[in-house]
Design a protein around this motif. Structure first.
Motif: not given
Length: 176
Positions: A140, A142, A151-154, A167-171
């Motif tokens: 992960r 972060e 920003y998170r990328c798994t 899997i990319e996640e943005y807030d």
């Protein structure tokens, strides 16, 4: 999904009776675990796998190995080079390694490269090893920004899979 108590003793044999590698992941409840093992499921067929608490586990089919200043998530079909495990504070985004440094297909040459751009300061940056094999390898990546943005990328490599899951996640709420 199995009871967590005693799950570390579980073993799986394939339809041919050969031992498969097994790995535990956290379950949905505190007292549960997920038993991971590679399975080949032919179309329109029934396949039986034997779960027991006896015998040895099969050899690793996925994992993580060190490669200089990076880690390599691997299985027999592919590899993904990612940043090493680290935890840093107050660094510009452009000075951070990208979440994916390169890909490799079945022992071929390394291809591709990632790059972070921008001068926004990261309040915190982490690369966490979430799973090390023998069935799943996962990191992960972060970044926490001042003001609350993230920003998170798994990056995940599973045994016998010909793809890596990213899997990319943005807030970006509150991010500069």
């Amino acid at each position: 999904d199995v009871p967590a108590a005693g799950a570390e003793k579980l073993r799986v044999a394939g339809p041919d009776g050969k031992a498969l590698p097994v790995q535990l992941a956290p379950g949905a409840a505190k007292d549960r675990a997920i038993l991971l093992f590679p399975a080949d499921l032919p179309r329109d067929a029934t396949v039986a796998y034997k779960v027991s608490d006896a015998g040895d586990a099969g050899p690793a089919e996925a994992g993580i190995k060190a490669d200089g200043d990076a880690l390599v998530l691997w299985n027999a079909l592919l590899a993904v080079r990612v940043p090493k495990v680290q935890d840093r504070k107050g660094v510009a985004s452009a000075d951070l390694p990208a979440p994916i440094l390169a890909f490799q297909s079945a022992g071929g040459p390394w291809r591709g490269a990632g790059k972070m751009v921008g001068q926004t300061k990261a309040e915190a940056f982490r690369v966490i090893q979430a799973a090390a094999g023998p069935v799943r390898a996962e990191i992960r990546y972060e970044i926490d920004y001042p003001g609350g943005g993230t920003y998170r990328c798994t990056v995940r490599v599973d045994a016998r899979e010909s793809i890596a899951e990213v899997i990319e996640e943005y807030d970006l709420q509150g991010a500069p």
